[in-house]
Design an enzyme around this catalytic site. Structure first.
Site, PDB file in Angstrom:
ATOM      1  N   LYS A 114      33.720  48.126  36.689  1.00  0.00           N
ATOM      2  CA  LYS A 114      33.830  46.786  37.273  1.00  0.00           C
ATOM      3  C   LYS A 114      35.174  46.139  36.974  1.00  0.00           C
ATOM      4  CE  LYS A 114      31.656  44.628  33.280  1.00  0.00           C
ATOM      5  NZ  LYS A 114      30.971  43.485  32.771  1.00  0.00           N
TER       6      LYS A 114
ATOM      7  N   GLN B 290      23.817  31.326  42.202  1.00  0.00           N
ATOM      8  CA  GLN B 290      25.008  32.178  42.152  1.00  0.00           C
ATOM      9  C   GLN B 290      25.663  32.246  43.524  1.00  0.00           C
ATOM     10  OE1 GLN B 290      24.226  36.168  40.874  1.00  0.00           O
ATOM     11  NE2 GLN B 290      24.923  35.765  38.791  1.00  0.00           N
TER      12      GLN B 290
ATOM     13  N   HIS C  93      28.679  44.691  43.931  1.00  0.00           N
ATOM     14  CA  HIS C  93      28.221  43.330  43.610  1.00  0.00           C
ATOM     15  C   HIS C  93      29.469  42.470  43.501  1.00  0.00           C
ATOM     16  CE1 HIS C  93      24.314  44.854  41.892  1.00  0.00           C
ATOM     17  NE2 HIS C  93      25.072  45.922  41.744  1.00  0.00           N
TER      18      HIS C  93
ATOM     19  N   CYS D  47      20.332  41.045  43.741  1.00  0.00           N
ATOM     20  CA  CYS D  47      20.614  42.416  44.204  1.00  0.00           C
ATOM     21  C   CYS D  47      19.393  43.168  44.735  1.00  0.00           C
ATOM     22  CB  CYS D  47      21.293  43.237  43.125  1.00  0.00           C
ATOM     23  SG  CYS D  47      21.950  42.336  41.743  1.00  0.00           S
TER      24      CYS D  47
ATOM     25  N   ASP E 172      26.562  34.668  45.234  1.00  0.00           N
ATOM     26  CA  ASP E 172      26.367  36.104  45.125  1.00  0.00           C
ATOM     27  C   ASP E 172      26.612  36.813  46.451  1.00  0.00           C
ATOM     28  OD1 ASP E 172      25.799  38.238  43.596  1.00  0.00           O
ATOM     29  OD2 ASP E 172      23.655  37.866  43.432  1.00  0.00           O
TER      30      ASP E 172
ATOM     31  N   ARG F 123      16.215  32.641  35.032  1.00  0.00           N
ATOM     32  CA  ARG F 123      16.200  33.569  33.909  1.00  0.00           C
ATOM     33  C   ARG F 123      15.587  32.867  32.710  1.00  0.00           C
ATOM     34  NH1 ARG F 123      22.165  36.365  34.654  1.00  0.00           N
ATOM     35  NH2 ARG F 123      21.756  37.058  36.792  1.00  0.00           N
TER      36      ARG F 123
HETATM   37 ZN    ZN Z   1      24.186  42.011  42.300  1.00  0.00          ZN
END
Ligand code: ZN
Ligand code: ZN
Length: 639
Positions: free
Chosen positions: A467, A384, A513, A337, A386, A366
């Site tokens: 979300k 991801q 997202h 992001c 993403d 991570r």
């Molecule tokens: Zn994100």
């Protein structure tokens, strides 16, 4: 005194009455099965005085949260047994968890415990349970508790009490005693140990005291407990099935991926696994193109300044891999992001250019504790699927709907119908209530317009926005979160993301997202366990095995392979000098979707004899016809 029952009726009791008194007043049957009570949202012991005027729910084995109570009881029983069997052992904590409980122990020098010791420990636990020891709660002063645990050399308990005093300024703490065993504990507990009707110790693992790898390594013993032997049996059966399907076992067995200590938390993808991985990325790319996404590539390593702007540097740094160059701190991205925000900001945007939909199969890192890593399901290094959407506020509803459409179309290729959860504003949050009202309204409307049923998780949203989460229940009844669509008020502020409106003024963008697989690694792990390695045809790394009956049929087999190759189908020729029965059995074991048997007749006529996994012989047909049919099926990506 009075309490209100769940049906709204008042129950009158003597002053100072306990939960046990209330249960007895309602009926002797209830009194027998009662475990605890719930008042003001808190589960409390049956023996404690009731809270005057509050609603009262009697907890029985059928109630929500009942299993947690006896599993917590079982953790205490485990600690009691271990203390008797291993003098000098130090105890730390023992909570109930999903599906069971654990207790962490610090065994004396030279003592190790393994599953070989379970029978002995279980027997001792059984003695405590058969004795139906009462759980007795007492409130004692901090000084008293400290003295007691210091005397017993229980250093971990001493530290826990000292921290309670430092953090919450408590004056007293509660202790629970069953039989000879006393623990520092908040409770609640059932009235006695005999409420545990079935239990089993399951595994031993290392765990750091307080999850801190700089501190003492403890031995964690896991177990589970139930209200009936049948329930325990069912759980064990399910675990056995899960073990047989464990992706950490099947992955290497099917030649998909492997793990190695040289890269903890990162998979080595073998050619067949890489094929699966790439097929998923290809699906995501095609879907993205169809839904108006543009693919971008952002850096791996960013200056600390970016993470300060995003806030990760202050809140998430422990989970980031940090390095430096020329004295300047840098960190590998744990999320895409902030990079996408930076990318958005590098250009001027007019309302005519929006929405901007950036997708990136972004490689993320991570820093997860080594003890928490688990195959492909919990890794340090992953990709991801993403995407981030930047739009004008009035475009948000359509964008959310677009994300949902894409999710349903994507999941259909795996036969997955997701369960939907809408998570709303948490207590700690940023943004005006009016903005939350509107955003939650948009998510609801997007779901309602599609007539989707969903569960609302009050207060479970991110601090930066509400979300929608998409869950999947697998064939063993385990629930996995896959996709998410999140609204974000935070990053557009932090990165000062704007666009020029029709009024020529600058406006704040809305950010979404969106991920559907979550991470490719995790999704593949879940798929393997759900299907026991029998992936859908379009995803199978080897779709067809070509099996010549004798060596002289190999050239004909080679021709079929060439035709399959030309059509982009993945096949293998089994030209070993083995019987056809053996070749078929081996292909079955490898769970290959199709087998083509080629003998004299097939070689002469250009046909193939088709066997489908789990269906057996499905007749013969010209080789070209088979290739055409299979190409059609794989192109559709049917589940
Ligand atoms: Zn994100
Ligand atoms: Zn406890």
């Amino acid at each position: 005194m009075n309490v209100t029952l769940p049906d709204g009726n008042q129950l009158e009791l003597a002053d100072g009455a306990t939960g046990a008194d209330a249960a007895a007043a309602i009926g002797p049957g209830l009194a027998r099965v009662a475990l605890a009570v719930r008042q003001k949202g808190e589960i409390r012991d049956l023996a404690r005085p009731l809270l005057e005027g509050e609603t009262l729910e009697i907890i029985t084995p059928k109630s929500d949260g009942a299993l947690d109570i006896i599993r917590h009881d079982a953790a205490h029983v485990l600690a009691a047994a271990v203390m008797e069997l291993y003098p000098g052992v130090k105890i730390s904590i023992g909570p109930p968890i999903e599906h069971g409980f654990y207790y962490d122990f610090d065994f004396p020098e030279g003592v190790t415990v393994s599953d070989a010791d379970f029978a002995r420990i279980e027997q001792k636990m059984g003695e405590h349970i058969n004795a139906d020891e009462s759980f007795v709660r007492e409130e004692v002063t901090v000084a008293e508790a400290l003295e007691r645990f210091r005397e017993e050399g229980q250093d971990y308990k001493v530290e826990l009490i000292e921290d309670l005093v430092a953090d919450q300024q408590v004056q007293t703490v509660s202790l629970y005693t069953n039989g000879p065993f006393t623990d520092l504990c908040r409770g609640p507990h059932a009235p006695g140990t005999k409420r545990i009707k079935a239990f089993k110790l399951q595994s031993v693992a290392g765990a750091y005291w307080r999850g801190d790898s700089a501190r003492q390594q403890l031995t964690r013993i896991y177990g589970t407990a139930f209200f009936s032997k049948d329930d325990l049996k069912m759980r064990m059966k399910r675990l056995e099935l899960a073990r047989a399907r464990d992706h950490r076992k099947l992955g290497p067995q099917l030649g998909l991926f492997a793990f190695n200590d040289t890269a903890a938390g990162a998979a080595f993808w073998l050619p067949k696994g890489t094929t699966i991985f790439n097929s998923l990325v290809a699906l995501s790319r095609e879907m993205g193109t169809a839904h108006g996404y543009t693919e971008v590539k952002t850096p791996q390593l960013f200056d600390a300044e970016l993470w300060k702007t995003s806030g990760h540097w202050f809140k998430y740094r422990d989970h980031m891999f940090v390095t430096e160059a020329e004295g300047q701190p840098l960190a590998l991205k744990p999320m895409n992001c902030p990079g996408h925000c930076q990318l958005f900001k590098m250009q001027k945007w007019s309302y005519r250019d929006l929405p901007a939909r950036f997708s990136e199969p972004g490689l993320l890192h991570r820093n997860e504790l080594s003890g928490t890593l688990h195959g492909l399901l919990r890794v340090r290094h992953f990709v991801q699927d993403d995407a981030h959407i930047f739009c004008a506020p009035e475009q948000t509803l359509d964008e959310v709907k677009g994300c949902l459409n894409m999710a349903f179309e994507t999941y259909a290729h795996f036969g997955i119908v997701p369960d939907i959860e809408l998570s709303t504003r948490p207590e700690n949050r940023i943004g005006e209530d009016s903005v939350w009202d509107e955003s939650e309204g948009i998510l609801k409307q997007a779901l309602d317009d599609r007539e989707l049923s969903y569960v609302i998780n009050e207060g479970d949203g991110a601090f930066y926005g509400p979300k929608i989460d998409l869950h999947f229940t697998d064939s063993l009844d385990r629930s996995w979160q896959l996709g998410t669509v999140q609204l974000d008020f935070n990053f557009p502020e932090r990165f000062d993301l704007t666009y020029t409106g029709a009024d020529n003024a600058e406006h704040r963008v809305v950010m979404l997202h969106r991920a559907l697989f979550g991470s490719y690694e995790r999704f593949i792990g879940i798929l393997i366990e759900d299907t026991a390695g029998e992936l859908p045809l379009w995803l199978a790394p080897v779709q067809v095995a070509v099996l010549p009956i004798a060596d002289r049929h190999a050239p004909a087999g080679q021709q079929v392979i060439a035709a399959l190759d030309a059509a982009g189908l993945r096949s293998e020729l089994d030209d070993r000098t083995e019987s056809i029965g053996r070749k078929i059995r081996d292909a079955e074991l490898r769970k290959l979707p199709f087998m083509l048997v080629i003998g004299d007749r097939e070689a002469e006529t250009g046909t193939v004899s088709v066997r489908e996994h789990r269906r057996g012989d499905t007749g013969s047909m010209p080789a070209e016809e088979f290739v055409e049919r299979l190409s059609h099926r794989t192109a559709l990506r049917g589940a």
